[in-house]
Design a protein around this motif. Structure first.
Motif, PDB file in Angstrom:
ATOM      1  N   LEU A 153      85.244  36.560  48.462  1.00 21.15           N
ATOM      2  CA  LEU A 153      84.395  37.735  48.596  1.00 21.15           C
ATOM      3  C   LEU A 153      82.998  37.374  48.119  1.00 21.15           C
ATOM      4  CD1 LEU A 153      86.820  40.477  47.227  1.00 21.15           C
ATOM      5  CD2 LEU A 153      86.147  40.161  49.612  1.00 21.15           C
ATOM      6  N   CYS A 154      82.011  38.057  48.658  1.00 16.68           N
ATOM      7  CA  CYS A 154      80.636  37.767  48.242  1.00 16.68           C
ATOM      8  C   CYS A 154      80.336  38.344  46.871  1.00 16.68           C
ATOM      9  CB  CYS A 154      79.647  38.333  49.265  1.00 16.68           C
ATOM     10  SG  CYS A 154      77.923  38.266  48.722  1.00 16.68           S
ATOM     11  N   GLN A 155      80.662  39.631  46.679  1.00 13.61           N
ATOM     12  CA  GLN A 155      80.285  40.293  45.443  1.00 13.61           C
ATOM     13  C   GLN A 155      81.067  41.580  45.271  1.00 13.61           C
ATOM     14  OE1 GLN A 155      76.212  41.544  47.226  1.00 13.61           O
ATOM     15  NE2 GLN A 155      76.491  42.955  45.519  1.00 13.61           N
ATOM     16  N   PHE A 156      80.935  42.163  44.069  1.00 14.88           N
ATOM     17  CA  PHE A 156      81.478  43.486  43.760  1.00 14.88           C
ATOM     18  C   PHE A 156      80.333  44.358  43.270  1.00 14.88           C
ATOM     19  CE2 PHE A 156      85.073  40.700  43.461  1.00 14.88           C
ATOM     20  CZ  PHE A 156      86.181  41.447  43.819  1.00 14.88           C
ATOM     21  N   LEU A 157      80.447  45.651  43.516  1.00 11.58           N
ATOM     22  CA  LEU A 157      79.518  46.633  42.977  1.00 11.58           C
ATOM     23  C   LEU A 157      80.329  47.719  42.285  1.00 11.58           C
ATOM     24  CD1 LEU A 157      76.776  48.084  42.653  1.00 11.58           C
ATOM     25  CD2 LEU A 157      77.139  49.069  44.927  1.00 11.58           C
ATOM     26  N   VAL A 158      80.119  47.851  40.975  1.00  7.07           N
ATOM     27  CA  VAL A 158      80.756  48.905  40.184  1.00  7.07           C
ATOM     28  C   VAL A 158      79.660  49.885  39.776  1.00  7.07           C
ATOM     29  CG1 VAL A 158      82.097  49.458  38.123  1.00  7.07           C
ATOM     30  CG2 VAL A 158      82.493  47.290  39.315  1.00  7.07           C
ATOM     31  N   ILE A 159      79.887  51.171  39.977  1.00  6.71           N
ATOM     32  CA  ILE A 159      78.882  52.197  39.690  1.00  6.71           C
ATOM     33  C   ILE A 159      79.339  53.045  38.509  1.00  6.71           C
ATOM     34  CG2 ILE A 159      77.657  54.203  40.602  1.00  6.71           C
ATOM     35  CD1 ILE A 159      77.903  52.991  43.385  1.00  6.71           C
ATOM     36  N   TYR A 194      72.215  56.307  36.574  1.00  2.02           N
ATOM     37  CA  TYR A 194      73.385  55.489  36.905  1.00  2.02           C
ATOM     38  C   TYR A 194      73.048  54.005  36.744  1.00  2.02           C
ATOM     39  CZ  TYR A 194      75.614  59.618  38.908  1.00  2.02           C
ATOM     40  OH  TYR A 194      76.178  60.854  39.080  1.00  2.02           O
ATOM     41  N   ILE A 195      74.052  53.238  36.358  1.00  2.00           N
ATOM     42  CA  ILE A 195      73.936  51.784  36.264  1.00  2.00           C
ATOM     43  C   ILE A 195      74.798  51.169  37.355  1.00  2.00           C
ATOM     44  CG2 ILE A 195      74.434  49.740  34.856  1.00  2.00           C
ATOM     45  CD1 ILE A 195      73.961  51.452  32.375  1.00  2.00           C
ATOM     46  N   TRP A 196      74.232  50.211  38.049  1.00  2.00           N
ATOM     47  CA  TRP A 196      74.995  49.423  39.012  1.00  2.00           C
ATOM     48  C   TRP A 196      75.310  48.071  38.392  1.00  2.00           C
ATOM     49  CZ3 TRP A 196      72.976  49.882  44.739  1.00  2.00           C
ATOM     50  CH2 TRP A 196      72.985  51.236  45.123  1.00  2.00           C
ATOM     51  N   LEU A 197      76.591  47.716  38.354  1.00  2.00           N
ATOM     52  CA  LEU A 197      77.012  46.379  37.949  1.00  2.00           C
ATOM     53  C   LEU A 197      77.283  45.578  39.216  1.00  2.00           C
ATOM     54  CD1 LEU A 197      77.937  48.280  35.476  1.00  2.00           C
ATOM     55  CD2 LEU A 197      79.420  46.364  34.886  1.00  2.00           C
ATOM     56  N   GLU A 198      76.515  44.529  39.431  1.00  2.00           N
ATOM     57  CA  GLU A 198      76.695  43.655  40.582  1.00  2.00           C
ATOM     58  C   GLU A 198      77.323  42.360  40.082  1.00  2.00           C
ATOM     59  OE1 GLU A 198      73.127  45.051  43.501  1.00  2.00           O
ATOM     60  OE2 GLU A 198      72.574  43.662  41.900  1.00  2.00           O
ATOM     61  N   ILE A 199      78.480  42.012  40.627  1.00  2.00           N
ATOM     62  CA  ILE A 199      79.252  40.858  40.152  1.00  2.00           C
ATOM     63  C   ILE A 199      79.236  39.771  41.207  1.00  2.00           C
ATOM     64  CG2 ILE A 199      81.529  40.059  39.425  1.00  2.00           C
ATOM     65  CD1 ILE A 199      80.890  43.721  39.114  1.00  2.00           C
ATOM     66  N   PHE A 200      78.792  38.574  40.805  1.00  2.00           N
ATOM     67  CA  PHE A 200      78.664  37.436  41.711  1.00  2.00           C
ATOM     68  C   PHE A 200      79.256  36.181  41.076  1.00  2.00           C
ATOM     69  CE2 PHE A 200      75.027  40.154  42.787  1.00  2.00           C
ATOM     70  CZ  PHE A 200      75.018  40.134  44.164  1.00  2.00           C
ATOM     71  N   HIS A 201      79.353  35.136  41.877  1.00  2.00           N
ATOM     72  CA  HIS A 201      79.594  33.806  41.325  1.00  2.00           C
ATOM     73  C   HIS A 201      78.452  33.473  40.381  1.00  2.00           C
ATOM     74  CE1 HIS A 201      79.892  29.413  41.143  1.00  2.00           C
ATOM     75  NE2 HIS A 201      81.162  29.566  41.512  1.00  2.00           N
ATOM     76  N   ARG A 202      78.745  32.747  39.307  1.00  2.00           N
ATOM     77  CA  ARG A 202      77.746  32.488  38.264  1.00  2.00           C
ATOM     78  C   ARG A 202      76.503  31.773  38.791  1.00  2.00           C
ATOM     79  NH1 ARG A 202      77.051  32.898  33.089  1.00  2.00           N
ATOM     80  NH2 ARG A 202      79.077  33.879  32.808  1.00  2.00           N
ATOM     81  N   SER A 203      76.634  30.976  39.829  1.00  2.00           N
ATOM     82  CA  SER A 203      75.473  30.244  40.335  1.00  2.00           C
ATOM     83  C   SER A 203      74.560  31.107  41.202  1.00  2.00           C
ATOM     84  CB  SER A 203      75.925  29.020  41.135  1.00  2.00           C
ATOM     85  OG  SER A 203      76.572  29.419  42.325  1.00  2.00           O
ATOM     86  N   VAL A 204      74.996  32.334  41.499  1.00  2.00           N
ATOM     87  CA  VAL A 204      74.200  33.214  42.361  1.00  2.00           C
ATOM     88  C   VAL A 204      73.110  33.896  41.537  1.00  2.00           C
ATOM     89  CG1 VAL A 204      74.231  35.362  43.678  1.00  2.00           C
ATOM     90  CG2 VAL A 204      75.978  33.629  44.079  1.00  2.00           C
ATOM     91  N   SER A 205      71.871  33.724  41.963  1.00  2.00           N
ATOM     92  CA  SER A 205      70.750  34.456  41.385  1.00  2.00           C
ATOM     93  C   SER A 205      69.574  34.340  42.335  1.00  2.00           C
ATOM     94  CB  SER A 205      70.366  33.898  40.004  1.00  2.00           C
ATOM     95  OG  SER A 205      69.702  32.655  40.106  1.00  2.00           O
ATOM     96  N   LYS A 206      68.671  35.265  42.236  1.00  2.00           N
ATOM     97  CA  LYS A 206      67.449  35.171  43.029  1.00  2.00           C
ATOM     98  C   LYS A 206      66.699  33.893  42.689  1.00  2.00           C
ATOM     99  CE  LYS A 206      66.631  40.142  43.669  1.00  2.00           C
ATOM    100  NZ  LYS A 206      65.664  41.257  43.494  1.00  2.00           N
ATOM    101  N   GLY A 207      66.689  33.536  41.391  1.00  2.00           N
ATOM    102  CA  GLY A 207      66.003  32.322  40.973  1.00  2.00           C
ATOM    103  C   GLY A 207      66.589  31.077  41.588  1.00  2.00           C
ATOM    104  N   ASN A 208      67.926  30.972  41.612  1.00  2.00           N
ATOM    105  CA  ASN A 208      68.559  29.800  42.212  1.00  2.00           C
ATOM    106  C   ASN A 208      68.335  29.750  43.715  1.00  2.00           C
ATOM    107  OD1 ASN A 208      69.481  28.718  39.829  1.00  2.00           O
ATOM    108  ND2 ASN A 208      71.539  29.584  39.988  1.00  2.00           N
ATOM    109  N   GLY A 209      68.266  30.929  44.348  1.00  2.00           N
ATOM    110  CA  GLY A 209      67.941  30.955  45.772  1.00  2.00           C
ATOM    111  C   GLY A 209      66.553  30.398  46.033  1.00  2.00           C
ATOM    112  N   VAL A 210      65.602  30.769  45.187  1.00  2.00           N
ATOM    113  CA  VAL A 210      64.244  30.235  45.313  1.00  2.00           C
ATOM    114  C   VAL A 210      64.225  28.743  45.049  1.00  2.00           C
ATOM    115  CG1 VAL A 210      61.954  30.252  44.230  1.00  2.00           C
ATOM    116  CG2 VAL A 210      63.064  32.406  44.849  1.00  2.00           C
ATOM    117  N   LEU A 211      64.983  28.276  44.054  1.00  2.00           N
ATOM    118  CA  LEU A 211      65.032  26.838  43.765  1.00  2.00           C
ATOM    119  C   LEU A 211      65.633  26.047  44.920  1.00  2.00           C
ATOM    120  CD1 LEU A 211      66.077  26.802  39.995  1.00  2.00           C
ATOM    121  CD2 LEU A 211      63.817  26.347  40.971  1.00  2.00           C
TER     122      LEU A 211
END
Length: 277
Positions: A153-159, A194-211
Motif C-alpha cells: 500500500l502507498c499510505q494510510f490516513l487516520v483522521i 482536526y489532525i491528519w496522521l499520514e503514514i508512509f514508508h520511512r524513506s518517504v518524504s518531500k525532502g527525499n523526493g527532492v533529493l
C-alpha cells in the motif's frame, strides 16, 4: 542564492491561492525560473490525480513530488520516475492495528494508482472523515474486516479530532509496530480542529523526493530553495538550503523559518524574487 539550481514549493496554501488558482505573479515566476534553467518542483501531499485536478499540463513545472514523496513524476515528459510503497507485511500489520483500534482511516493503493483507496469507519463518529469521504468516494472501496488487502500500500490516513496527547501516543504506537514506518502530521485542509496522521514508508518524504531529483540532475542539496506552509513541509524545508514559510502558516511554527507573504499574496513569487533579479 546565486548558486540555486532547484526550487521546490508546496502547492496548497503555498503556491496555490485558497481557491486553488494560480496568481499571475507566481506563474510568471515559474516561467522566469525556467528561462534561467532552474529546475522547478511542486512537492505536495496530493496524489498525482489530484495534482492534475489543479495543474494543467502546460503549467511549467519540471517535476512533481507527489503523495508527500511516495512518488516522483517528470512533469515535462508525463512519466513516473520513482516510487516507494509500504511493503505487504507492514501494510497488513497496520490494517489489523487500525481495525482493532476502531479508528477512522483510509488505506491507499500503491503508487501510481494511489488515488484509489479503502476506507474504514471506526467507533467514533467523525465529521471530518465523512467530509473527506464525500470528496473521494468515486475511488473508494469499503474495507471488509475479514478480507483485508494482502499486497503493498502507498499510505494510510487516520483522521482525529485535535488532541495533542492522543496524537503523540498514537504516533508512538504506530512507529513501534513497524519500525520502517513514519508518521507525518498535517493540519486538515478541510476543517480546523482536526489532525491528519499520514503514514508512509520511512524513506518517504518531500525532502527525499527532492533529493532524488537532485541526484538525477547532478545538483547538490546546497543549491536548493524550498517554500511551504505547514507541519508536513518540514521534511522539505529541512532539506533545502534556503527555506521559507508563508505568513498563513500555523502560528506555532512561524518561528522555524523566514517568512514570506501569504499564499494569497504571491508567496512563491516573493520567495524566488532574489533569484530573478
Amino acid at each position: 542564492m546565486r548558486d540555486v539550481k532547484l526550487v521546490a514549493t508546496d502547492l496548497d496554501g503555498t503556491f496555490l491561492r485558497n481557491d486553488r488558482t494560480i496568481s499571475k505573479a507566481n506563474l510568471r515566476a515559474l516561467e522566469r525560473l525556467g528561462e534561467r534553467n532552474i529546475i522547478r518542483v511542486a512537492a505536495t501531499g496530493r496524489n498525482l490525480k489530484k495534482v492534475k485536478d489543479v495543474l494543467n499540463t502546460d503549467i511549467p513545472f519540471d517535476y512533481i513530488v507527489f503523495s508527500s514523496g511516495a512518488g516522483v513524476y517528470n512533469w515535462q515528459k508525463q512519466e513516473h520516475i520513482y516510487s516507494q510503497n509500504i511493503v505487504a507485511d507492514s501494510a497488513r500489520k497496520l490494517l489489523n492495528f487500525f481495525v482493532d483500534q476502531q479508528l477512522n482511516f483510509h488505506a491507499f493503493y500503491p503508487v501510481p494508482d494511489n488515488h484509489k483507496h479503502f476506507y474504514f469507519r471506526g467507533a467514533e463518529l467523525c465529521e471530518e472523515f465523512e467530509r473527506y469521504f464525500e470528496f473521494n468516494k468515486a475511488h473508494a472501496t469499503e474495507l471488509e474486516e475479514h478480507t483485508l488487502p494482502s499486497g503493498e500500500l502507498c499510505q494510510f490516513l487516520v483522521i482525529l479530532q485535535e488532541n495533542e496527547e492522543r496524537f503523540r501516543n498514537l504516533k508512538a504506537a504506530i512507529e513501534a509496530l513497524c519500525p520502517e514506518i513514519r508518521v507525518i502530521r498535517a493540519s486538515s485542509p478541510l476543517t480546523k480542529g482536526y489532525i491528519w496522521l499520514e503514514i508512509f514508508h520511512r524513506s518517504v518524504s518531500k525532502g527525499n523526493g527532492v533529493l532524488e531529483i537532485c541526484r538525477r540532475n547532478g545538483i547538490h542539496a546546497d543549491q536548493t530553495l524550498g517554500v511551504g506552509n505547514d507541519y508536513n513541509d518540514f521534511d522539505l524545508l529541512e532539506t533545502t538550503r534556503h527555506s521559507f514559510l508563508t505568513d498563513n502558516s500555523p502560528d506555532k511554527i512561524k518561528h522555524r523559518y523566514p517568512l514570506v507573504p501569504s499564499n494569497e499574496q504571491d508567496a512563491f513569487a516573493v520567495s524566488v524574487k532574489p533569484l530573478l533579479e
